[in-house]
Design a protein around this motif. Sequence first.
Motif, PDB file in Angstrom:
ATOM      1  N   UNK A 146       0.851  -1.188   0.000  1.00 14.30           N
ATOM      2  CA  UNK A 146       0.000   0.000   0.000  1.00 14.30           C
ATOM      3  C   UNK A 146       0.885   1.235   0.000  1.00 14.30           C
ATOM      4  N   UNK A 147       0.629   2.138  -0.955  1.00 14.50           N
ATOM      5  CA  UNK A 147       1.399   3.375  -1.021  1.00 14.50           C
ATOM      6  C   UNK A 147       0.409   4.526  -1.184  1.00 14.50           C
ATOM      7  N   UNK A 148       0.493   5.493  -0.288  1.00 11.68           N
ATOM      8  CA  UNK A 148      -0.426   6.633  -0.288  1.00 11.68           C
ATOM      9  C   UNK A 148      -1.882   6.167  -0.331  1.00 11.68           C
ATOM     10  N   UNK A 149      -2.175   5.135   0.479  1.00 11.63           N
ATOM     11  CA  UNK A 149      -3.528   4.577   0.608  1.00 11.63           C
ATOM     12  C   UNK A 149      -4.039   3.913  -0.668  1.00 11.63           C
ATOM     13  N   UNK A 150      -3.138   3.592  -1.574  1.00 16.35           N
ATOM     14  CA  UNK A 150      -3.499   2.874  -2.805  1.00 16.35           C
ATOM     15  C   UNK A 150      -2.934   1.459  -2.717  1.00 16.35           C
ATOM     16  N   UNK A 151      -3.791   0.470  -2.917  1.00 18.22           N
ATOM     17  CA  UNK A 151      -3.384  -0.926  -2.780  1.00 18.22           C
ATOM     18  C   UNK A 151      -2.845  -1.484  -4.103  1.00 18.22           C
ATOM     19  N   UNK A 152      -1.735  -2.229  -3.998  1.00 19.60           N
ATOM     20  CA  UNK A 152      -1.126  -2.918  -5.131  1.00 19.60           C
ATOM     21  C   UNK A 152      -0.960  -4.397  -4.784  1.00 19.60           C
ATOM     22  N   UNK A 153      -0.849  -5.232  -5.800  1.00 22.54           N
ATOM     23  CA  UNK A 153      -0.461  -6.630  -5.598  1.00 22.54           C
ATOM     24  C   UNK A 153       0.654  -6.971  -6.571  1.00 22.54           C
ATOM     25  N   UNK A 199     -15.602   8.120 -22.670  1.00 23.43           N
ATOM     26  CA  UNK A 199     -14.451   8.385 -23.536  1.00 23.43           C
ATOM     27  C   UNK A 199     -13.464   9.285 -22.805  1.00 23.43           C
ATOM     28  N   UNK A 200     -12.189   9.044 -23.049  1.00 27.87           N
ATOM     29  CA  UNK A 200     -11.123   9.861 -22.448  1.00 27.87           C
ATOM     30  C   UNK A 200     -11.261   9.971 -20.937  1.00 27.87           C
ATOM     31  N   UNK A 201     -11.490   8.816 -20.292  1.00 28.11           N
ATOM     32  CA  UNK A 201     -11.519   8.796 -18.828  1.00 28.11           C
ATOM     33  C   UNK A 201     -10.073   8.829 -18.337  1.00 28.11           C
ATOM     34  N   UNK A 202      -9.732   9.842 -17.577  1.00 26.42           N
ATOM     35  CA  UNK A 202      -8.356  10.034 -17.111  1.00 26.42           C
ATOM     36  C   UNK A 202      -8.282   9.729 -15.620  1.00 26.42           C
ATOM     37  N   UNK A 203      -7.377   8.816 -15.263  1.00 28.52           N
ATOM     38  CA  UNK A 203      -7.145   8.503 -13.852  1.00 28.52           C
ATOM     39  C   UNK A 203      -5.772   9.046 -13.475  1.00 28.52           C
ATOM     40  N   UNK A 204      -5.765  10.070 -12.640  1.00 26.45           N
ATOM     41  CA  UNK A 204      -4.504  10.690 -12.213  1.00 26.45           C
ATOM     42  C   UNK A 204      -3.756   9.770 -11.262  1.00 26.45           C
ATOM     43  N   UNK A 205      -2.447   9.669 -11.457  1.00 29.22           N
ATOM     44  CA  UNK A 205      -1.600   8.841 -10.596  1.00 29.22           C
ATOM     45  C   UNK A 205      -0.518   9.696  -9.938  1.00 29.22           C
ATOM     46  N   UNK A 206      -0.899  10.888  -9.541  1.00 26.28           N
ATOM     47  CA  UNK A 206       0.061  11.801  -8.922  1.00 26.28           C
ATOM     48  C   UNK A 206       0.554  11.326  -7.568  1.00 26.28           C
ATOM     49  N   UNK A 207      -0.084  10.289  -7.026  1.00 24.77           N
ATOM     50  CA  UNK A 207       0.363   9.745  -5.745  1.00 24.77           C
ATOM     51  C   UNK A 207       1.663   8.950  -5.892  1.00 24.77           C
ATOM     52  N   UNK A 208       2.042   8.616  -7.129  1.00 25.43           N
ATOM     53  CA  UNK A 208       3.275   7.851  -7.351  1.00 25.43           C
ATOM     54  C   UNK A 208       4.483   8.648  -6.860  1.00 25.43           C
ATOM     55  N   UNK A 209       5.552   7.957  -6.444  1.00 28.14           N
ATOM     56  CA  UNK A 209       6.767   8.667  -6.026  1.00 28.14           C
ATOM     57  C   UNK A 209       7.276   9.600  -7.122  1.00 28.14           C
ATOM     58  N   UNK A 210       7.799  10.729  -6.725  1.00 32.58           N
ATOM     59  CA  UNK A 210       8.325  11.704  -7.681  1.00 32.58           C
ATOM     60  C   UNK A 210       9.394  11.076  -8.563  1.00 32.58           C
ATOM     61  N   UNK A 211       9.276  11.312  -9.854  1.00 29.04           N
ATOM     62  CA  UNK A 211      10.239  10.774 -10.815  1.00 29.04           C
ATOM     63  C   UNK A 211       9.790   9.490 -11.481  1.00 29.04           C
ATOM     64  N   UNK A 212       8.690   8.888 -11.005  1.00 30.49           N
ATOM     65  CA  UNK A 212       8.212   7.609 -11.527  1.00 30.49           C
ATOM     66  C   UNK A 212       7.036   7.845 -12.469  1.00 30.49           C
ATOM     67  N   UNK A 213       7.054   7.167 -13.633  1.00 30.33           N
ATOM     68  CA  UNK A 213       5.980   7.317 -14.613  1.00 30.33           C
ATOM     69  C   UNK A 213       5.533   5.963 -15.144  1.00 30.33           C
ATOM     70  N   UNK A 214       4.301   5.940 -15.667  1.00 28.22           N
ATOM     71  CA  UNK A 214       3.775   4.736 -16.328  1.00 28.22           C
ATOM     72  C   UNK A 214       4.397   4.592 -17.706  1.00 28.22           C
ATOM     73  N   UNK A 215       4.792   3.377 -18.059  1.00 22.80           N
ATOM     74  CA  UNK A 215       5.296   3.129 -19.411  1.00 22.80           C
ATOM     75  C   UNK A 215       4.426   2.127 -20.171  1.00 22.80           C
ATOM     76  N   UNK A 216       3.624   1.342 -19.438  1.00 20.66           N
ATOM     77  CA  UNK A 216       2.763   0.361 -20.102  1.00 20.66           C
ATOM     78  C   UNK A 216       1.661  -0.083 -19.146  1.00 20.66           C
ATOM     79  N   UNK A 217       0.517  -0.460 -19.707  1.00 20.12           N
ATOM     80  CA  UNK A 217      -0.604  -0.979 -18.931  1.00 20.12           C
ATOM     81  C   UNK A 217      -1.132  -2.217 -19.630  1.00 20.12           C
TER      82      UNK A 217
END
Length: 245
Positions: free
Chosen positions: A95-102, A208-226
């Motif tokens: 869990x990071x910034x109250x967001x759950x991952x597995x 259409x164009x539903x945007x989910x912000x991921x600003x809770x991610x650590x600074x410097x980290x970005x999505x490259x694939x989903x």
Amino acid sequence: MTTARTLEYPQQPGGRPPRRSRSKTLIVSAIVVILTLIIGVIAADRIVDFTTEQRIADGLSDYGDADVSVEGFPVLTQMASGKLDSVHITADEATYENVDFTDVDAKLFDVPTDTSRPIGTVDATAVLPHATLDDLASEHASLPAGMTFTTEDDELFLKGSLLGQDLLIGIEPKADGRRAVVNASEIRLGSAKVNVDSLPGFLTSAISDIVIDLDFLPAGLELTDITPTEAGLQVRLHGSGVSLE
């Protein structure tokens, strides 16, 4: 009459062993000392390796139970230089910034021993479960009322009901920096399928164009694939100069 006498090698004074034997003994002793030192250094390095891994795992305990492996040898010289070459971290749940991952799997390169400094490079994958996607969408996007995320046949859908029938809206997720963008591709109502492109825009604008912000991610980290999976969305992350603070 003369008789043959057996030649005899003269004895060294005082019964000392031959010089060659002493040399061999010194060489063997030197080898034993060197091996002992090497074994001692390796043992010390493994101890430092274990304690470093434990310290990192303890530092991540607020996020979940993680398995940590410090890679590269020797660790002692890495510690002396102030940074670790590579650290591999895995966690079944986090869990990071109250967001759950597995299924978190992260490789960190050029990791400073001073945690106030950023990590050189991070490559990671993790799964955002459907429930997490629902929470993120409710906070950062506007979904049609009563719809939730689900996966069928490795495709992501928004699921709801309409006129007493199951409604599935197929969506295509795309990585966009620190955002996830999803666009509707088809609509399934019961057994009927409709391509979204064939519908008027005012009917599909909400999906259409539903945007989910991921600003809770650590600074410097970005999505490259989903990638859609049965458990949710697997996200691939990359970044340089990443700070966990």
